[in-house]
Design a protein around this motif. Structure first.
Motif, PDB file in Angstrom:
ATOM      1  N   MET A   1      -9.092   2.371   8.950  1.00 54.83           N
ATOM      2  CA  MET A   1      -8.714   3.773   8.781  1.00 54.83           C
ATOM      3  C   MET A   1      -7.191   3.936   8.747  1.00 54.83           C
ATOM      4  SD  MET A   1     -11.544   5.564  11.285  1.00 54.83           S
ATOM      5  CE  MET A   1     -11.027   7.231  10.965  1.00 54.83           C
ATOM      6  N   GLU A   2      -6.477   3.179   9.611  1.00 50.14           N
ATOM      7  CA  GLU A   2      -5.016   3.256   9.623  1.00 50.14           C
ATOM      8  C   GLU A   2      -4.435   2.793   8.288  1.00 50.14           C
ATOM      9  OE1 GLU A   2      -1.264   1.967  12.508  1.00 50.14           O
ATOM     10  OE2 GLU A   2      -3.205   0.972  12.721  1.00 50.14           O
ATOM     11  N   ILE A   3      -5.010   1.731   7.747  1.00 48.87           N
ATOM     12  CA  ILE A   3      -4.531   1.234   6.453  1.00 48.87           C
ATOM     13  C   ILE A   3      -4.808   2.257   5.362  1.00 48.87           C
ATOM     14  CG2 ILE A   3      -4.931  -0.540   4.701  1.00 48.87           C
ATOM     15  CD1 ILE A   3      -5.432  -2.503   7.000  1.00 48.87           C
ATOM     16  N   PHE A   4      -5.996   2.859   5.359  1.00 53.27           N
ATOM     17  CA  PHE A   4      -6.331   3.877   4.365  1.00 53.27           C
ATOM     18  C   PHE A   4      -5.360   5.058   4.435  1.00 53.27           C
ATOM     19  CE2 PHE A   4      -8.620   7.949   3.758  1.00 53.27           C
ATOM     20  CZ  PHE A   4      -8.693   7.918   2.366  1.00 53.27           C
ATOM     21  N   VAL A   5      -5.068   5.530   5.652  1.00 48.47           N
ATOM     22  CA  VAL A   5      -4.142   6.652   5.827  1.00 48.47           C
ATOM     23  C   VAL A   5      -2.774   6.291   5.268  1.00 48.47           C
ATOM     24  CG1 VAL A   5      -2.869   7.999   7.540  1.00 48.47           C
ATOM     25  CG2 VAL A   5      -5.333   7.695   7.776  1.00 48.47           C
ATOM     26  N   GLU A   6      -2.284   5.077   5.510  1.00 50.49           N
ATOM     27  CA  GLU A   6      -0.961   4.690   5.034  1.00 50.49           C
ATOM     28  C   GLU A   6      -0.937   4.569   3.514  1.00 50.49           C
ATOM     29  OE1 GLU A   6       2.912   4.388   5.701  1.00 50.49           O
ATOM     30  OE2 GLU A   6       1.422   4.656   7.298  1.00 50.49           O
ATOM     31  N   VAL A   7      -2.007   4.041   2.928  1.00 51.08           N
ATOM     32  CA  VAL A   7      -2.076   3.958   1.462  1.00 51.08           C
ATOM     33  C   VAL A   7      -2.066   5.359   0.864  1.00 51.08           C
ATOM     34  CG1 VAL A   7      -3.540   3.303  -0.499  1.00 51.08           C
ATOM     35  CG2 VAL A   7      -3.221   1.715   1.417  1.00 51.08           C
ATOM     36  N   ALA A   8      -2.840   6.276   1.462  1.00 51.76           N
ATOM     37  CA  ALA A   8      -2.874   7.657   0.953  1.00 51.76           C
ATOM     38  C   ALA A   8      -1.497   8.299   1.053  1.00 51.76           C
ATOM     39  CB  ALA A   8      -3.905   8.465   1.735  1.00 51.76           C
TER      40      ALA A   8
ATOM     41  N   ARG B   1       0.266   2.384 -12.186  1.00 49.95           N
ATOM     42  CA  ARG B   1       1.461   3.090 -11.727  1.00 49.95           C
ATOM     43  C   ARG B   1       1.340   3.613 -10.302  1.00 49.95           C
ATOM     44  NH1 ARG B   1       2.606   7.203 -16.577  1.00 49.95           N
ATOM     45  NH2 ARG B   1       0.327   7.286 -16.460  1.00 49.95           N
ATOM     46  N   GLU B   2       0.167   4.121  -9.916  1.00 48.98           N
ATOM     47  CA  GLU B   2       0.034   4.662  -8.573  1.00 48.98           C
ATOM     48  C   GLU B   2      -1.419   4.699  -8.152  1.00 48.98           C
ATOM     49  OE1 GLU B   2       1.463   8.647  -8.296  1.00 48.98           O
ATOM     50  OE2 GLU B   2      -0.253   9.497  -9.343  1.00 48.98           O
ATOM     51  N   VAL B   3      -1.604   5.014  -6.896  1.00 46.47           N
ATOM     52  CA  VAL B   3      -2.931   5.166  -6.306  1.00 46.47           C
ATOM     53  C   VAL B   3      -3.104   6.635  -5.948  1.00 46.47           C
ATOM     54  CG1 VAL B   3      -4.412   4.522  -4.367  1.00 46.47           C
ATOM     55  CG2 VAL B   3      -2.891   2.825  -5.380  1.00 46.47           C
ATOM     56  N   SER B   4      -4.259   7.196  -6.226  1.00 43.66           N
ATOM     57  CA  SER B   4      -4.516   8.602  -5.895  1.00 43.66           C
ATOM     58  C   SER B   4      -5.878   8.724  -5.239  1.00 43.66           C
ATOM     59  CB  SER B   4      -4.451   9.478  -7.151  1.00 43.66           C
ATOM     60  OG  SER B   4      -5.416   9.056  -8.101  1.00 43.66           O
ATOM     61  N   LEU B   5      -6.085   9.831  -4.538  1.00 41.58           N
ATOM     62  CA  LEU B   5      -7.316  10.063  -3.802  1.00 41.58           C
ATOM     63  C   LEU B   5      -8.409  10.616  -4.705  1.00 41.58           C
ATOM     64  CD1 LEU B   5      -5.780  11.745  -0.640  1.00 41.58           C
ATOM     65  CD2 LEU B   5      -6.966   9.554  -0.662  1.00 41.58           C
ATOM     66  N   THR B   6      -9.618  10.169  -4.493  1.00 45.08           N
ATOM     67  CA  THR B   6     -10.775  10.796  -5.106  1.00 45.08           C
ATOM     68  C   THR B   6     -11.165  12.010  -4.258  1.00 45.08           C
ATOM     69  OG1 THR B   6     -12.336   9.491  -3.804  1.00 45.08           O
ATOM     70  CG2 THR B   6     -11.572   8.524  -5.889  1.00 45.08           C
ATOM     71  N   ASP B   7     -12.160  12.756  -4.715  1.00 46.53           N
ATOM     72  CA  ASP B   7     -12.635  13.880  -3.904  1.00 46.53           C
ATOM     73  C   ASP B   7     -13.148  13.383  -2.563  1.00 46.53           C
ATOM     74  OD1 ASP B   7     -11.985  15.619  -5.917  1.00 46.53           O
ATOM     75  OD2 ASP B   7     -14.031  15.757  -6.736  1.00 46.53           O
ATOM     76  N   ALA B   8     -13.877  12.279  -2.573  1.00 44.12           N
ATOM     77  CA  ALA B   8     -14.369  11.718  -1.311  1.00 44.12           C
ATOM     78  C   ALA B   8     -13.196  11.271  -0.433  1.00 44.12           C
ATOM     79  CB  ALA B   8     -15.303  10.544  -1.602  1.00 44.12           C
ATOM     80  N   GLY B   9     -12.183  10.703  -1.079  1.00 44.88           N
ATOM     81  CA  GLY B   9     -11.018  10.249  -0.332  1.00 44.88           C
ATOM     82  C   GLY B   9     -10.290  11.401   0.340  1.00 44.88           C
ATOM     83  N   ARG B  10     -10.180  12.536  -0.386  1.00 48.71           N
ATOM     84  CA  ARG B  10      -9.520  13.706   0.192  1.00 48.71           C
ATOM     85  C   ARG B  10     -10.321  14.246   1.376  1.00 48.71           C
ATOM     86  NH1 ARG B  10      -7.714  14.550  -5.143  1.00 48.71           N
ATOM     87  NH2 ARG B  10      -9.727  15.460  -5.755  1.00 48.71           N
ATOM     88  N   ALA B  11     -11.633  14.249   1.260  1.00 49.54           N
ATOM     89  CA  ALA B  11     -12.466  14.736   2.357  1.00 49.54           C
ATOM     90  C   ALA B  11     -12.369  13.803   3.567  1.00 49.54           C
ATOM     91  CB  ALA B  11     -13.916  14.853   1.888  1.00 49.54           C
ATOM     92  N   TYR B  12     -12.209  12.514   3.318  1.00 53.91           N
ATOM     93  CA  TYR B  12     -12.179  11.529   4.391  1.00 53.91           C
ATOM     94  C   TYR B  12     -10.804  11.452   5.073  1.00 53.91           C
ATOM     95  CZ  TYR B  12     -13.221   6.996   6.628  1.00 53.91           C
ATOM     96  OH  TYR B  12     -13.439   5.975   7.530  1.00 53.91           O
TER      97      TYR B  12
ATOM     98  N   ALA C   1      -8.408  13.736   6.133  1.00 53.27           N
ATOM     99  CA  ALA C   1      -8.022  14.571   7.272  1.00 53.27           C
ATOM    100  C   ALA C   1      -8.593  14.062   8.598  1.00 53.27           C
ATOM    101  CB  ALA C   1      -8.428  16.023   7.022  1.00 53.27           C
ATOM    102  N   PRO C   2      -9.931  13.821   8.692  1.00 50.36           N
ATOM    103  CA  PRO C   2     -10.440  13.290   9.965  1.00 50.36           C
ATOM    104  C   PRO C   2      -9.882  11.898  10.282  1.00 50.36           C
ATOM    105  CG  PRO C   2     -12.179  13.339   8.320  1.00 50.36           C
ATOM    106  CD  PRO C   2     -11.042  14.121   7.752  1.00 50.36           C
ATOM    107  N   CYS C   3      -9.590  11.118   9.247  1.00 52.31           N
ATOM    108  CA  CYS C   3      -8.984   9.802   9.483  1.00 52.31           C
ATOM    109  C   CYS C   3      -7.603   9.944  10.119  1.00 52.31           C
ATOM    110  CB  CYS C   3      -8.847   9.036   8.168  1.00 52.31           C
ATOM    111  SG  CYS C   3     -10.274   8.030   7.779  1.00 52.31           S
ATOM    112  N   MET C   4      -6.781  10.848   9.584  1.00 49.90           N
ATOM    113  CA  MET C   4      -5.439  11.044  10.115  1.00 49.90           C
ATOM    114  C   MET C   4      -5.497  11.482  11.569  1.00 49.90           C
ATOM    115  SD  MET C   4      -3.474  12.829   6.878  1.00 49.90           S
ATOM    116  CE  MET C   4      -1.898  12.885   7.722  1.00 49.90           C
ATOM    117  N   ALA C   5      -6.429  12.390  11.894  1.00 52.05           N
ATOM    118  CA  ALA C   5      -6.559  12.849  13.280  1.00 52.05           C
ATOM    119  C   ALA C   5      -6.979  11.703  14.198  1.00 52.05           C
ATOM    120  CB  ALA C   5      -7.565  13.994  13.354  1.00 52.05           C
ATOM    121  N   THR C   6      -7.926  10.900  13.730  1.00 53.92           N
ATOM    122  CA  THR C   6      -8.404   9.780  14.546  1.00 53.92           C
ATOM    123  C   THR C   6      -7.318   8.746  14.756  1.00 53.92           C
ATOM    124  OG1 THR C   6     -10.656  10.107  13.738  1.00 53.92           O
ATOM    125  CG2 THR C   6     -10.138   7.961  14.699  1.00 53.92           C
TER     126      THR C   6
END
Length: 311
Positions: free
Chosen positions: A1-8, A48-59, A61-66
């Motif tokens: 989750m920490e890695i995902f948050v940093e990539v986002a 060129r870059e990485v972007s969030l999918t709809d599922a990624g955007r939903a996931y 916020a709770p990831c950042m809090a955790t």
């Protein structure tokens, strides 16, 4: 989750890896494993870059809090573990003999009762010793703060100077009315005053402010405030003292204030410690303990103020 948050946050596997100390391949593999576990694609990849999918955007916020809660919990555990482990072992303290005997010894004893694993060593000495060269963790100074980038400083309390003499002396030799009158008196001089036997006085405010310096004739000189205090009580002369030493004698009348309408230079009690290394928790704990003891008004000045001795 920490890695995902940093990539986002970084929109890059490479930059996220650099910030986390991981290779790009490890970051990419971890994100893929996370997506497989969730059965959802979290990120769009492009050259060129990485972007969030709809599922990624939903996931996200709770990831950042955790992740934030987990990081804060880790910091709290580390702080408690460090403090518990560090509040032990030798703690070398140096202080002027007068303040060390009159006040600091009792404070250090009570601090040691709270932290029995700390082996406090209190050295009382009126010499201006180099704290680093002599291996002190903490040095208490009354004024005379060295101009050194190797030392950090934290104020502990104001240190008020006061002139006083015994009732017997004043009855025999008279009460000075002006600073110049001191030239006709026996003066008890503290040899560590930075300006020698020049005693400085001031009174008034603004345009009415008046400043006077008098070079007194020292009938008796010592490098220890307690020695001078005792000499004054015996009627030897007028002593240049501090309120942390004279407060009890002033309250019981064995010493009387002299020239109380004039102000003497205000010094400070300060804690000095090496600036070149991180302050250890036991040093920080002792400084915090002393600050709580002596601020905003030290106990000796509170007693004098309540009795009407301080302006």
């Amino acid at each position: 989750m920490e890695i995902f948050v940093e990539v986002a946050r970084q929109r890059s596997f490479t930059v996220a890896g650099q910030r986390l100390g991981l290779t790009r391949a490890m970051v990419s593999k971890t994100i893929m494993q996370l997506e497989e576990r969730l059965h959802a694609r979290l990120l769009h990849r492009s050259t060129r870059e990485v972007s969030l999918t709809d599922a990624g955007r939903a996931y996200l916020a709770p990831c950042m809090a955790t992740v934030s809660q987990a990081q804060e919990a880790a910091r709290m555990v580390a702080h408690v573990a460090q403090a518990g482990a560090a509040l032990a072992g030798p703690l070398r303290i140096q202080a002027p003999s007068s303040f060390g005997s009159a006040w600091l010894a009792d404070a250090v004893a009570r601090f040691s009762l709270l932290h029995p694993q700390v082996q406090a060593e209190l050295f009382v000495d009126d010499a201006l010793l180099d704290p680093i060269r002599h291996g002190f963790d903490l040095t208490i100074r009354v004024g005379g703060i060295p101009d050194s980038s190797a030392l950090a400083m934290r104020p502990l309390a104001p240190c008020r100077a006061v002139l006083c003499a015994s009732p017997a002396y004043l009855a025999q030799w008279g009460v000075p009315q002006t600073p110049q009158d001191l030239l006709q008196h026996q003066c008890l001089h503290f040899s560590h005053l930075t300006d020698g036997t020049n005693w400085h006085f001031q009174r008034g405010q603004g345009e009415q402010r008046e400043e006077v310096s008098v070079r007194v004739q020292a009938g008796f000189t010592a490098n220890n405030g307690l020695v001078l205090q005792q000499a004054a009580q015996r009627g030897l002369g007028i002593v240049y003292s501090t309120t942390f030493l004279a407060w009890r004698n002033l309250l019981d009348g064995s010493l009387l204030p002299v020239l109380s309408g004039w102000e003497l230079p205000l010094n400070h009690l300060s804690a000095l410690y090496p600036a070149s290394r991180q302050m250890s928790p036991k040093v920080r704990a002792l400084i915090d303990f002393l600050v709580a003891e002596y601020q905003p008004v030290p106990p000796w000045d509170r007693e004098l103020d309540a009795a009407g001795f301080l302006n």
